[in-house]
Write an enzyme that holds these catalytic residues in place. Structure first.
Site, PDB file in Angstrom:
ATOM      1  N   ARG A 108     -11.836   1.868  -8.853  1.00 46.31           N
ATOM      2  CA  ARG A 108     -10.928   2.989  -9.167  1.00 46.31           C
ATOM      3  C   ARG A 108     -11.213   3.507 -10.579  1.00 46.31           C
ATOM      4  O   ARG A 108     -11.833   2.804 -11.381  1.00 46.31           O
ATOM      5  CB  ARG A 108      -9.478   2.513  -9.081  1.00 46.31           C
ATOM      6  CG  ARG A 108      -9.110   2.148  -7.664  1.00 46.31           C
ATOM      7  CD  ARG A 108      -7.641   1.931  -7.499  1.00 46.31           C
ATOM      8  NE  ARG A 108      -7.381   1.692  -6.087  1.00 46.31           N
ATOM      9  CZ  ARG A 108      -6.230   1.914  -5.483  1.00 46.31           C
ATOM     10  NH1 ARG A 108      -5.218   2.374  -6.161  1.00 46.31           N
ATOM     11  NH2 ARG A 108      -6.080   1.682  -4.191  1.00 46.31           N
ATOM     12  N   ASP A 146       0.831  -1.212   0.000  1.00 45.61           N
ATOM     13  CA  ASP A 146       0.000   0.000   0.000  1.00 45.61           C
ATOM     14  C   ASP A 146       0.862   1.258   0.000  1.00 45.61           C
ATOM     15  O   ASP A 146       1.937   1.283   0.600  1.00 45.61           O
ATOM     16  CB  ASP A 146      -0.892  -0.021   1.259  1.00 45.61           C
ATOM     17  CG  ASP A 146      -1.946   1.068   1.216  1.00 45.61           C
ATOM     18  OD1 ASP A 146      -2.261   1.555   0.106  1.00 45.61           O
ATOM     19  OD2 ASP A 146      -2.449   1.443   2.287  1.00 45.61           O
ATOM     20  N   SER A 205      -7.470  -5.984  -5.447  1.00 48.52           N
ATOM     21  CA  SER A 205      -8.582  -6.554  -4.682  1.00 48.52           C
ATOM     22  C   SER A 205      -9.874  -6.552  -5.495  1.00 48.52           C
ATOM     23  O   SER A 205      -9.979  -5.863  -6.518  1.00 48.52           O
ATOM     24  CB  SER A 205      -8.787  -5.747  -3.393  1.00 48.52           C
ATOM     25  OG  SER A 205      -9.391  -4.507  -3.703  1.00 48.52           O
ATOM     26  N   THR A 206     -10.860  -7.301  -5.006  1.00 51.98           N
ATOM     27  CA  THR A 206     -12.166  -7.325  -5.679  1.00 51.98           C
ATOM     28  C   THR A 206     -12.804  -5.930  -5.631  1.00 51.98           C
ATOM     29  O   THR A 206     -13.713  -5.635  -6.404  1.00 51.98           O
ATOM     30  CB  THR A 206     -13.104  -8.355  -5.001  1.00 51.98           C
ATOM     31  OG1 THR A 206     -13.008  -8.205  -3.573  1.00 51.98           O
ATOM     32  CG2 THR A 206     -12.729  -9.775  -5.361  1.00 51.98           C
ATOM     33  N   GLU A 207     -12.313  -5.070  -4.728  1.00 52.01           N
ATOM     34  CA  GLU A 207     -12.861  -3.700  -4.604  1.00 52.01           C
ATOM     35  C   GLU A 207     -12.109  -2.697  -5.489  1.00 52.01           C
ATOM     36  O   GLU A 207     -12.600  -1.597  -5.739  1.00 52.01           O
ATOM     37  CB  GLU A 207     -12.781  -3.215  -3.141  1.00 52.01           C
ATOM     38  CG  GLU A 207     -13.746  -3.936  -2.183  1.00 52.01           C
ATOM     39  CD  GLU A 207     -13.323  -5.363  -1.856  1.00 52.01           C
ATOM     40  OE1 GLU A 207     -12.116  -5.626  -1.739  1.00 52.01           O
ATOM     41  OE2 GLU A 207     -14.219  -6.235  -1.742  1.00 52.01           O
ATOM     42  N   ASN A 208     -10.900  -3.067  -5.942  1.00 55.71           N
ATOM     43  CA  ASN A 208     -10.093  -2.113  -6.721  1.00 55.71           C
ATOM     44  C   ASN A 208     -10.699  -1.769  -8.085  1.00 55.71           C
ATOM     45  O   ASN A 208     -10.283  -0.796  -8.722  1.00 55.71           O
ATOM     46  CB  ASN A 208      -8.651  -2.621  -6.917  1.00 55.71           C
ATOM     47  CG  ASN A 208      -7.795  -2.481  -5.676  1.00 55.71           C
ATOM     48  OD1 ASN A 208      -6.854  -3.256  -5.457  1.00 55.71           O
ATOM     49  ND2 ASN A 208      -8.091  -1.491  -4.837  1.00 55.71           N
ATOM     50  N   ARG A 227      -5.535  -1.761   8.879  1.00 55.77           N
ATOM     51  CA  ARG A 227      -6.657  -2.660   8.561  1.00 55.77           C
ATOM     52  C   ARG A 227      -6.219  -3.741   7.570  1.00 55.77           C
ATOM     53  O   ARG A 227      -5.211  -3.605   6.883  1.00 55.77           O
ATOM     54  CB  ARG A 227      -7.849  -1.873   8.022  1.00 55.77           C
ATOM     55  CG  ARG A 227      -7.532  -1.017   6.835  1.00 55.77           C
ATOM     56  CD  ARG A 227      -8.749  -0.295   6.278  1.00 55.77           C
ATOM     57  NE  ARG A 227      -8.316   0.602   5.230  1.00 55.77           N
ATOM     58  CZ  ARG A 227      -8.019   1.891   5.404  1.00 55.77           C
ATOM     59  NH1 ARG A 227      -8.157   2.457   6.586  1.00 55.77           N
ATOM     60  NH2 ARG A 227      -7.590   2.625   4.393  1.00 55.77           N
TER      61      ARG A 227
END
Ligand code: FPP
Length: 253
Positions: free
Chosen positions: A78, A27, A72-75, A201
Site C-alpha cells: 500500500r 475488511d 498482512s504480509t501483502e499490505n 476470499r
C-alpha cells in the site's frame, strides 16, 4: 453507525452457537471512509474503535480465542503514507486502550512475522503480551505482518532444521507436526471465520488452520460491524452441518 450495546448485560444466546475459536478479517475501512468523503486513515481509526466493541461482544458471548487480521504480509504494498499511518495507529491503540482490554479480562497475543515490524511496534507487542498474560476471559490474537503461506513456510523450515540435525526422519513428518510448529500451536483452529464487506476470499489468512472452518460473509463494512452482525453469524453457524469429510449424523443412520 450501528448502535452498539456496550453496556449490554444479557446476551441473546437463543438458537445460536458460539465458537471457541473465531477468526475475523477486518475488511472495508477504506470503503467506509470513502462513503463519508473521509481519508482512508479515518476508516482505519473507526475500524480500530470497532475492534474494542468486537472484543467486548465476543468475550461476553464466551468466545475464548479471537484472531483478527490487522496487517498482512501483502499490505506493505500500500502507499507508504497509509502503511505509516497504520503502524502509528497500531502503536497508539495497544498502549492507549490496554485499560479497556484489562477491564474486559482480555489477554493479548500476536501472530505473524513480528520481527519484520518496526522496532517500536515490536516493543508494543511485547509489552502488551507481558502485561496481559494473566487475563483469563478471552485471548485476542492480532495477526500482524501475517501471511498464511509465510506461516506454513516457518513451520516447514523449523521441521527441516530438526531433520538436518538428525532429530527426526522425513518419514516422521505428520500433519500434527506441521500444526505444532506454526506460530501459536496452542491456539485452537477457528471453527468460524467472519469476513465483513462482501469479499469471498481468505486473503492468505490462517490457511493451514482454516481447513475445516465455516466461512461467514456479510455486506456490512468492518467499522459498522456490530452486535447484530455477530449474533447473526453465530445464529447461522448453529445451522451449519460440520461433517469434516464424513457424513452427518442423520445420514449415518
Ligand atoms: C482492511 O480495510 C483493513 C486493513 C488492511 C487494516 C486493518 C486495520 C484495522 C481494522 C485497524 C485496527 C486494528 C488494530 C489492530 C488496532 P481496507 O483498507 O482494505 O478497506 P477497503 O477494502 O474498503 O479499501
Amino acid at each position: 453507525m450501528a448502535i452498539l450495546p456496550s453496556k449490554k448485560k444479557t446476551y441473546d444466546t437463543e438458537g445460536l452457537k458460539v465458537p471457541v475459536s473465531l477468526g475475523v478479517i477486518m475488511d472495508g475501512n477504506g470503503r467506509w471512509a470513502k462513503k463519508r468523503l473521509l481519508p482512508r486513515s479515518a476508516g482505519h481509526r473507526a475500524g480500530a474503535e470497532n475492534l474494542k466493541e468486537l472484543c467486548r461482544n465476543c468475550g461476553n458471548y464466551g468466545v475464548k480465542y479471537l484472531t483478527v487480521y490487522a496487517f498482512s504480509t501483502e499490505n506493505w504494498s500500500r502507499p507508504e503514507d497509509e502503511v505509516h499511518q497504520l503502524m502509528e495507529l497500531f502503536i497508539e491503540f495497544f498502549d492507549r486502550y490496554d485499560a479497556e482490554l484489562e477491564q474486559e479480562g482480555i489477554r493479548l497475543r500476536f501472530t505473524g512475522d513480528i520481527a519484520g515490524l518496526p522496532e517500536k511496534l515490536q516493543e508494543v507487542c511485547k509489552r502488551g503480551e507481558e502485561r496481559s498474560k494473566d487475563r483469563k476471559k478471552m485471548t485476542l490474537i492480532v495477526a500482524f505482518n501475517y501471511g498464511g503461506r509465510r506461516e506454513i513456510e516457518y513451520s516447514v523450515r523449523r521441521i527441516a532444521e530438526k531433520v538436518k540435525a538428525g532429530e527426526i526422519d522425513p518419514s516422521d513428518i505428520t500433519e500434527q507436526m506441521i500444526s505444532d510448529n506454526l506460530y501459536l500451536p496452542d491456539v485452537p483452529d477457528p471453527e468460524l471465520i467472519i469476513r465483513p464487506s462482501g469479499e469471498m476470499r481468505l486473503s492468505n489468512f490462517l490457511l493451514w488452520e482454516s481447513a475445516y472452518s465455516e466461512f461467514w460473509v456479510s455486506e456490512t463494512l468492518w467499522p459498522d460491524f456490530g452486535y447484530d452482525d455477530l449474533t447473526q453469524a453465530f445464529r447461522d453457524y448453529a445451522k451449519r452441518d460440520r461433517r469434516f469429510g464424513g457424513l452427518s449424523e442423520a445420514d449415518k443412520k
